[in-house]
Motif scaffolding. Structure first.
Motif, PDB file in Angstrom:
ATOM      1  N   SER A  41       0.798  -1.251   0.009  1.00 16.68           N
ATOM      2  CA  SER A  41      -0.089   0.121  -0.033  1.00 16.68           C
ATOM      3  C   SER A  41       0.783   1.029  -0.092  1.00 16.68           C
ATOM      4  CB  SER A  41      -1.042   0.290   1.080  1.00 16.68           C
ATOM      5  OG  SER A  41      -1.910  -0.991   1.044  1.00 16.68           O
ATOM      6  N   ARG A  42       1.802   1.160   0.892  1.00 10.85           N
ATOM      7  CA  ARG A  42       2.903   2.265   0.770  1.00 10.85           C
ATOM      8  C   ARG A  42       3.462   2.576  -0.344  1.00 10.85           C
ATOM      9  NH1 ARG A  42       7.092   1.326   4.846  1.00 10.85           N
ATOM     10  NH2 ARG A  42       6.309  -0.873   5.042  1.00 10.85           N
ATOM     11  N   ARG A  43       3.711   1.595  -1.332  1.00  4.39           N
ATOM     12  CA  ARG A  43       4.533   1.772  -2.839  1.00  4.39           C
ATOM     13  C   ARG A  43       3.456   2.167  -3.757  1.00  4.39           C
ATOM     14  NH1 ARG A  43       7.517  -4.004  -2.757  1.00  4.39           N
ATOM     15  NH2 ARG A  43       9.663  -3.329  -1.961  1.00  4.39           N
ATOM     16  N   PHE A  46       2.671   6.097  -2.683  1.00  5.60           N
ATOM     17  CA  PHE A  46       3.895   7.208  -3.053  1.00  5.60           C
ATOM     18  C   PHE A  46       4.607   6.796  -4.223  1.00  5.60           C
ATOM     19  CE2 PHE A  46       2.910   6.707   1.576  1.00  5.60           C
ATOM     20  CZ  PHE A  46       2.194   8.020   1.632  1.00  5.60           C
ATOM     21  N   LEU A  47       4.936   5.606  -4.517  1.00  3.42           N
ATOM     22  CA  LEU A  47       5.975   5.386  -5.686  1.00  3.42           C
ATOM     23  C   LEU A  47       5.111   5.178  -7.224  1.00  3.42           C
ATOM     24  CD1 LEU A  47       8.542   2.722  -4.257  1.00  3.42           C
ATOM     25  CD2 LEU A  47       8.677   5.080  -4.297  1.00  3.42           C
ATOM     26  N   GLN A  48       3.615   4.982  -7.002  1.00  2.00           N
ATOM     27  CA  GLN A  48       3.156   4.997  -8.244  1.00  2.00           C
ATOM     28  C   GLN A  48       2.337   6.154  -8.181  1.00  2.00           C
ATOM     29  OE1 GLN A  48       1.329   1.124  -8.005  1.00  2.00           O
ATOM     30  NE2 GLN A  48       3.027   0.057  -7.933  1.00  2.00           N
ATOM     31  N   ALA A  49       2.366   7.155  -7.161  1.00  2.00           N
ATOM     32  CA  ALA A  49       1.248   8.303  -7.474  1.00  2.00           C
ATOM     33  C   ALA A  49       1.781   9.149  -8.664  1.00  2.00           C
ATOM     34  CB  ALA A  49       1.584   9.229  -5.951  1.00  2.00           C
ATOM     35  N   PRO A  50       0.592   9.590  -9.349  1.00  2.00           N
ATOM     36  CA  PRO A  50       0.961  10.788 -10.420  1.00  2.00           C
ATOM     37  C   PRO A  50       1.416  11.880 -10.120  1.00  2.00           C
ATOM     38  CG  PRO A  50      -1.470  10.257  -9.938  1.00  2.00           C
ATOM     39  CD  PRO A  50      -0.644   9.452  -8.991  1.00  2.00           C
ATOM     40  N   LEU A  51       2.607  12.045  -9.338  1.00  2.00           N
ATOM     41  CA  LEU A  51       2.881  13.565  -9.023  1.00  2.00           C
ATOM     42  C   LEU A  51       3.333  14.480 -10.306  1.00  2.00           C
ATOM     43  CD1 LEU A  51       5.710  12.055  -6.518  1.00  2.00           C
ATOM     44  CD2 LEU A  51       3.428  12.801  -6.102  1.00  2.00           C
ATOM     45  N   GLY A  52       2.874  15.545  -9.865  1.00  2.00           N
ATOM     46  CA  GLY A  52       2.940  16.678 -11.013  1.00  2.00           C
ATOM     47  C   GLY A  52       1.693  16.811 -11.711  1.00  2.00           C
ATOM     48  N   ALA A  53       0.827  15.745 -11.397  1.00  2.00           N
ATOM     49  CA  ALA A  53      -0.541  15.896 -12.025  1.00  2.00           C
ATOM     50  C   ALA A  53      -1.455  16.145 -10.971  1.00  2.00           C
ATOM     51  CB  ALA A  53      -0.655  14.833 -12.965  1.00  2.00           C
ATOM     52  N   THR A  60      -3.717   8.717  -3.425  1.00  2.00           N
ATOM     53  CA  THR A  60      -3.076   8.322  -2.175  1.00  2.00           C
ATOM     54  C   THR A  60      -4.107   7.834  -1.050  1.00  2.00           C
ATOM     55  OG1 THR A  60      -1.419  10.073  -2.391  1.00  2.00           O
ATOM     56  CG2 THR A  60      -1.723   9.189  -0.393  1.00  2.00           C
ATOM     57  N   GLN A  61      -5.297   8.485  -1.253  1.00  2.00           N
ATOM     58  CA  GLN A  61      -6.329   8.240  -0.197  1.00  2.00           C
ATOM     59  C   GLN A  61      -6.828   6.601  -0.827  1.00  2.00           C
ATOM     60  OE1 GLN A  61      -9.815  10.600  -0.752  1.00  2.00           O
ATOM     61  NE2 GLN A  61     -10.627   9.867   1.307  1.00  2.00           N
ATOM     62  N   VAL A  62      -6.849   6.350  -2.143  1.00  2.00           N
ATOM     63  CA  VAL A  62      -7.443   4.961  -2.376  1.00  2.00           C
ATOM     64  C   VAL A  62      -6.441   4.083  -2.096  1.00  2.00           C
ATOM     65  CG1 VAL A  62      -7.901   3.774  -4.244  1.00  2.00           C
ATOM     66  CG2 VAL A  62      -9.253   5.955  -3.941  1.00  2.00           C
ATOM     67  N   ALA A  63      -5.260   4.256  -2.410  1.00  5.91           N
ATOM     68  CA  ALA A  63      -3.947   3.162  -2.092  1.00  5.91           C
ATOM     69  C   ALA A  63      -3.743   3.073  -0.585  1.00  5.91           C
ATOM     70  CB  ALA A  63      -2.564   4.016  -2.818  1.00  5.91           C
ATOM     71  N   LEU A  64      -4.163   3.913   0.268  1.00 10.18           N
ATOM     72  CA  LEU A  64      -4.057   3.699   1.504  1.00 10.18           C
ATOM     73  C   LEU A  64      -5.193   3.195   2.282  1.00 10.18           C
ATOM     74  CD1 LEU A  64      -1.928   6.892   2.863  1.00 10.18           C
ATOM     75  CD2 LEU A  64      -1.053   4.409   2.220  1.00 10.18           C
ATOM     76  N   GLY A  65      -6.137   2.794   1.491  1.00  7.05           N
ATOM     77  CA  GLY A  65      -7.596   2.112   1.824  1.00  7.05           C
ATOM     78  C   GLY A  65      -8.413   2.993   2.320  1.00  7.05           C
ATOM     79  N   ASP A  66      -8.528   4.188   1.789  1.00 12.05           N
ATOM     80  CA  ASP A  66      -9.412   5.249   2.385  1.00 12.05           C
ATOM     81  C   ASP A  66      -9.538   5.484   3.721  1.00 12.05           C
ATOM     82  OD1 ASP A  66     -11.606   7.059   1.496  1.00 12.05           O
ATOM     83  OD2 ASP A  66     -13.046   5.542   2.132  1.00 12.05           O
TER      84      ASP A  66
END
Length: 124
Positions: A41-43, A46-53, A60-66
């Motif tokens: 979930s951390r990966r 933060f590592l797959q986040a569309p940074l810059g967009a 991040t909210q969805v990836a961390l399980g709401d």
């Protein structure tokens, strides 16, 4: 960030594995994760986040399980953000001391890399 928001984040982390504070620009100003939070979930967060967009905090909210959300609060990303914060801080009363003197130095020294038995590790 107001002290009350930080206290609320800590209180929520007593009941939940994660907490997120969204910023007004589509990012976030605080991410709180309990020790041992799922690596995958951390990966993803933060590592797959569309940074810059923007906005990327929904990802991040969805990836961390709401996780529960804290009240929105501005963060500091630009010079204008920093100038706004400086004006706000100048108008606020002097801060109370929240941590004992020397706490930061002791915390940093405890987490400094050290050599033990030929291996480098971080003290906890």
């Amino acid at each position: 960030m107001p002290t009350e928001v930080l206290r609320e984040a800590v209180a929520r982390l007593q009941r939940c594995p994660a907490v997120l504070g969204p910023g007004p620009d589509g990012g976030y100003y605080l991410v709180g994760l309990r020790s041992g939070y799922r690596l995958e979930s951390r990966r993803r967060a933060f590592l797959q986040a569309p940074l810059g967009a923007l906005p990327f905090w929904p990802h991040t909210q969805v990836a961390l399980g709401d996780p529960p959300l804290l009240p929105p609060h501005p963060d500091v990303d630009t010079r204008d953000d920093l100038d706004s914060l400086a004006v706000q801080l100048e108008s606020d009363p002097p801060p109370r001391q929240l941590l004992p003197p020397g706490w930061t130095a002791r915390a940093v020294s405890r987490s400094a890399p050290v050599e033990r038995e030929g291996r480098r590790r971080i003290l906890s």
